[in-house]
Design a protein around this motif. Structure first.
Motif, PDB file in Angstrom:
ATOM      1  N   GLY A   1      32.189  37.363  78.791  1.00  0.00           N
ATOM      2  CA  GLY A   1      30.928  37.391  78.054  1.00  0.00           C
ATOM      3  C   GLY A   1      30.332  38.787  78.001  1.00  0.00           C
ATOM      4  O   GLY A   1      29.145  38.977  78.229  1.00  0.00           O
ATOM      5  N   ASN A   2      31.157  39.768  77.708  1.00  0.00           N
ATOM      6  CA  ASN A   2      30.698  41.153  77.628  1.00  0.00           C
ATOM      7  C   ASN A   2      29.803  41.346  76.416  1.00  0.00           C
ATOM      8  O   ASN A   2      30.001  40.716  75.377  1.00  0.00           O
ATOM      9  N   TYR A   3      28.848  42.248  76.542  1.00  0.00           N
ATOM     10  CA  TYR A   3      27.998  42.591  75.409  1.00  0.00           C
ATOM     11  C   TYR A   3      27.539  44.037  75.518  1.00  0.00           C
ATOM     12  O   TYR A   3      27.396  44.591  76.602  1.00  0.00           O
TER      13      TYR A   3
ATOM     14  N   ASN B   1      27.576  41.866  81.168  1.00  0.00           N
ATOM     15  CA  ASN B   1      28.396  40.678  80.961  1.00  0.00           C
ATOM     16  C   ASN B   1      27.709  39.507  81.630  1.00  0.00           C
ATOM     17  O   ASN B   1      26.822  39.676  82.457  1.00  0.00           O
ATOM     18  N   SER B   2      28.127  38.310  81.235  1.00  0.00           N
ATOM     19  CA  SER B   2      27.461  37.125  81.752  1.00  0.00           C
ATOM     20  C   SER B   2      28.172  36.500  82.945  1.00  0.00           C
ATOM     21  O   SER B   2      27.613  35.651  83.614  1.00  0.00           O
ATOM     22  N   ASN B   3      29.399  36.925  83.235  1.00  0.00           N
ATOM     23  CA  ASN B   3      30.115  36.363  84.371  1.00  0.00           C
ATOM     24  C   ASN B   3      30.941  37.433  85.054  1.00  0.00           C
ATOM     25  O   ASN B   3      31.999  37.786  84.551  1.00  0.00           O
TER      26      ASN B   3
ATOM     27  N   LYS C   1      26.978  38.020  86.372  1.00  0.00           N
ATOM     28  CA  LYS C   1      25.830  38.558  85.644  1.00  0.00           C
ATOM     29  C   LYS C   1      25.621  40.027  86.001  1.00  0.00           C
ATOM     30  O   LYS C   1      25.512  40.397  87.158  1.00  0.00           O
TER      31      LYS C   1
ATOM     32  N   HIS D   1      23.612  43.466  84.054  1.00  0.00           N
ATOM     33  CA  HIS D   1      22.820  43.880  82.901  1.00  0.00           C
ATOM     34  C   HIS D   1      22.223  45.264  83.157  1.00  0.00           C
ATOM     35  O   HIS D   1      21.647  45.511  84.215  1.00  0.00           O
TER      36      HIS D   1
END
Length: 158
Positions: A54-56, A72-74, A76, A78
């Protein structure tokens, strides 16, 4: 109970009508004012989102600032960066794009469903807003996006 429902429906309809009429008036005024001068870029947004973790990476650029969010979300993770933008840097970034080409750039299908990364650009001009997803298949216009990314990498610290 029936009276309350009727009153709520009436209030909701009045709200919708007021919203509709207020928005349409603004749009007409906005477009008339912008038709007079040359079309210019007012905002550039770029994001890459997807992958197994879940990269952003989301970048929002206005004439005077840059806002970057990545993670990324996994697991977390940020990070955010806010940075002022010099007029010469804004000029360099916006000059990457030919405004007359913006209506002709083609997007491709999303590849997030197969754990791919989607690259999305949003370019707002004084007259219109454009959104492009995975434009790398548009070999005619994609060099503009490559030039933009190269100029952006010179401005944003890694």
């Amino acid at each position: 109970s029936a009276i309350k429902t009727s009153i709520l429906k009436g209030l909701f309809l009045m709200f919708l009508l007021l919203t509709f009429f207020s928005c349409s008036k603004e749009d007409k005024t906005f477009s008339k004012a912008d038709q007079k001068g040359p079309e210019t870029i007012t905002f550039i947004g770029m994001s890459t989102v997807g992958g197994r973790l879940g990269n952003y990476n989301i970048i929002k650029i206005t004439q005077d600032s840059i806002h970057v969010e990545k993670g990324n979300s996994n697991p977390k993770n940020h990070k955010e960066l806010h940075q002022a933008l010099q007029p010469k840097d804004w000029q360099k970034l916006t000059s990457s794009f030919l405004i007359e080409d913006l209506n002709h750039i083609k997007s491709s299908e999303s590849i997030q469903a197969i754990d791919g990364m989607d690259e999305t650009f949003q370019i707002k001009t004084s007259r219109k807003s454009h959104v492009y997803v995975n434009t790398y298949n548009d070999s005619i216009h994609y060099p503009q996006f490559e030039k933009f990314k190269m100029n952006l990498n010179k401005i944003i610290p890694q």
